[in-house]
Enzyme design. Structure first.
Site, PDB file in Angstrom:
ATOM      1  N   ASP A  46      56.497 -19.252 -32.505  1.00 17.63           N
ATOM      2  CA  ASP A  46      56.245 -19.298 -31.055  1.00 17.63           C
ATOM      3  C   ASP A  46      57.416 -18.758 -30.240  1.00 17.63           C
ATOM      4  OD1 ASP A  46      58.077 -21.274 -31.455  1.00 17.63           O
ATOM      5  OD2 ASP A  46      57.005 -22.828 -30.339  1.00 17.63           O
ATOM      6  N   ARG A 105      74.648  -9.168 -11.912  1.00 20.30           N
ATOM      7  CA  ARG A 105      74.266  -8.525 -10.652  1.00 20.30           C
ATOM      8  C   ARG A 105      73.737  -9.528  -9.632  1.00 20.30           C
ATOM      9  NH1 ARG A 105      70.868  -3.554 -13.232  1.00 20.30           N
ATOM     10  NH2 ARG A 105      70.650  -5.072 -14.914  1.00 20.30           N
ATOM     11  N   LYS A 204      76.287   5.938  -0.269  1.00 19.57           N
ATOM     12  CA  LYS A 204      74.831   5.991  -0.345  1.00 19.57           C
ATOM     13  C   LYS A 204      74.216   4.907   0.532  1.00 19.57           C
ATOM     14  CE  LYS A 204      74.771   3.224  -4.587  1.00 19.57           C
ATOM     15  NZ  LYS A 204      74.595   3.256  -6.037  1.00 19.57           N
ATOM     16  N   ARG A 206      70.638   2.781   1.062  1.00 17.84           N
ATOM     17  CA  ARG A 206      69.363   2.440   0.435  1.00 17.84           C
ATOM     18  C   ARG A 206      68.361   1.954   1.486  1.00 17.84           C
ATOM     19  NH1 ARG A 206      69.753   1.932  -5.172  1.00 17.84           N
ATOM     20  NH2 ARG A 206      71.856   1.669  -5.996  1.00 17.84           N
ATOM     21  N   ASP A 234      72.138   1.548 -15.332  1.00 24.37           N
ATOM     22  CA  ASP A 234      70.849   1.009 -15.765  1.00 24.37           C
ATOM     23  C   ASP A 234      69.838   2.136 -15.950  1.00 24.37           C
ATOM     24  OD1 ASP A 234      68.600  -0.481 -16.312  1.00 24.37           O
ATOM     25  OD2 ASP A 234      68.819  -1.844 -14.630  1.00 24.37           O
ATOM     26  N   GLY A 237      69.392   6.781 -12.243  1.00 22.45           N
ATOM     27  CA  GLY A 237      68.885   7.608 -11.145  1.00 22.45           C
ATOM     28  C   GLY A 237      69.957   7.941 -10.121  1.00 22.45           C
ATOM     29  N   THR A 238      70.670   6.924  -9.656  1.00 23.94           N
ATOM     30  CA  THR A 238      71.715   7.135  -8.646  1.00 23.94           C
ATOM     31  C   THR A 238      72.851   7.980  -9.202  1.00 23.94           C
ATOM     32  OG1 THR A 238      71.190   5.000  -7.637  1.00 23.94           O
ATOM     33  CG2 THR A 238      73.327   5.969  -7.114  1.00 23.94           C
TER      34      THR A 238
END
Length: 339
Positions: A46, A105, A204, A206, A234, A237-238
């Site tokens: 389980d 984070r 940047k 957001r 992660d 993209g940035t």
């Protein structure tokens, strides 16, 4: 007759290659062969986690090596249960060596009715019987204050500085260290100081989490080798967008140095197809095959640093001495040539 307490390593399943590398490195340092403590961490049908330690650990100084990376919840629970097993087996001290500290984070409330999960995880670690934490490049330094036990936060920047000096030894006057966001300026400034290079910032804005609306470069990167520095990557993209922007602003090449290669989802494909000439990560998170096979990703070892830090904790000497690049040079002598 009292026996001499030796450091003993035990590892969860999150990053066994790093744990074995730390054991080998400690064996070299001490001239005494050191193996990981024989144990198993298995799952019932389980999904429940079961831990069993096959060696006597009574009165021992135990170090659990376990990153809380993907799957974060499984690896975190494995760490907690392993710590509880050691505490109930009368280990003298249990130190959690967490190369990558997951949930970091979530270190503050950014909106109403949201948790501070990093603090929750800190409470859980302390309650499990852990008496000390050793980690690397926490996403936010204030997480150290979430614990009521000692926390040693190592830095990857001395390793990065040694690598940059070797890879760009004939072009150091062209280097420009770049922070990919305003929040990482302190980290970028620290690396720039180590290698005596100027600093630039990518600012940047957001519109919503995960989406960057606008990016600008603060500083002159024209004809420079831009080296971006960050604590984690992660989805990439940035980072990839920032690399394109730096080239648009006149940079000759763009490289990235990231401590924790989370690299989830489309990250590897993005990096492969990006303008990044190289992306350097450490092995705090076990690299899957797509990461290992990516042509523009290099992986730097952290085992020499963690092995020395564990020995310093065990014998009661300074851990902060490992923050200095000059201290790291002999530790990494077999990895990097002397500058």
């Amino acid at each position: 007759m009292p026996h001499i307490v030796e450091p003993k390593l035990i590892a969860g399943n999150a990053n066994l290659p790093l744990a074995n590398a730390v054991a080998r490195r400690m064996s070299i340092h001490r001239g005494v062969h050191l193996d990981l403590v024989d144990a198993r961490a298995e799952r019932f049908n389980d999904g429940e986690i079961f831990v069993e330690v096959f060696e006597n650990v009574r009165g021992e100084d135990m170090f659990i090596i376990q990153s809380t990376s993907n799957p974060a919840n499984d690896n975190l629970m494995e760490l907690l249960i392993m710590a509880d097993a050691l505490r109930r087996s009368s280990a003298q001290r249990v130190t959690a060596v967490i190369p990558y500290f997951g949930y970091a984070r979530q270190d503050r409330r950014t909106k109403p009715r949201t948790p501070i999960t990093a603090k929750l995880v800190a409470n859980m670690l302390v309650e499990s019987g852990i008496s000390r934490v050793l980690t690397m490049d926490l996403h936010a330094a204030q997480i150290q204050g979430f614990f009521d036990i000692p926390v040693d936060n190592l830095y990857a920047s001395p390793i990065f500085a040694l690598d940059i000096r070797e890879k760009f030894k004939d072009r150091m006057d062209e280097i420009m260290v770049v922070s990919p966001d305003v929040g990482g300026v302190a980290r970028a400034r620290e690396l720039a100081k180590r290698i005596n290079a100027p600093l630039s910032i990518v600012d940047k804005r957001r519109e919503k989490p995960g989406e960057v609306a606008e990016m600008t470069v603060i500083g002159d990167v024209k004809d420079k080798i831009a080296i971006m520095i960050d604590d984690m990557c992660d989805t990439a993209g940035t980072l990839c967008k920032a690399a394109e922007l730096l080239l648009d602003y006149g940079a000759k090449e763009v490289h990235a140095y990231v401590t924790h290669g989370v690299l989830s989802g489309p990250a590897v494909d993005r990096i492969t197809n990006s303008v990044l000439k190289t992306m350097v990560i450490t092995d705090t998170i076990a690299a899957p095959d797509p990461v290992k096979n990516c042509p523009n990703i290099r992986i730097l070892p952290t085992a020499p640093l963690f092995a020395q830090a564990i020995l310093n904790i065990w014998n009661g000497t300074s851990v902060s001495s490992l923050f200095e690049t000059s201290t790291m040079e002999p530790i990494y002598e077999g990895v990097f040539r002397a500058p």
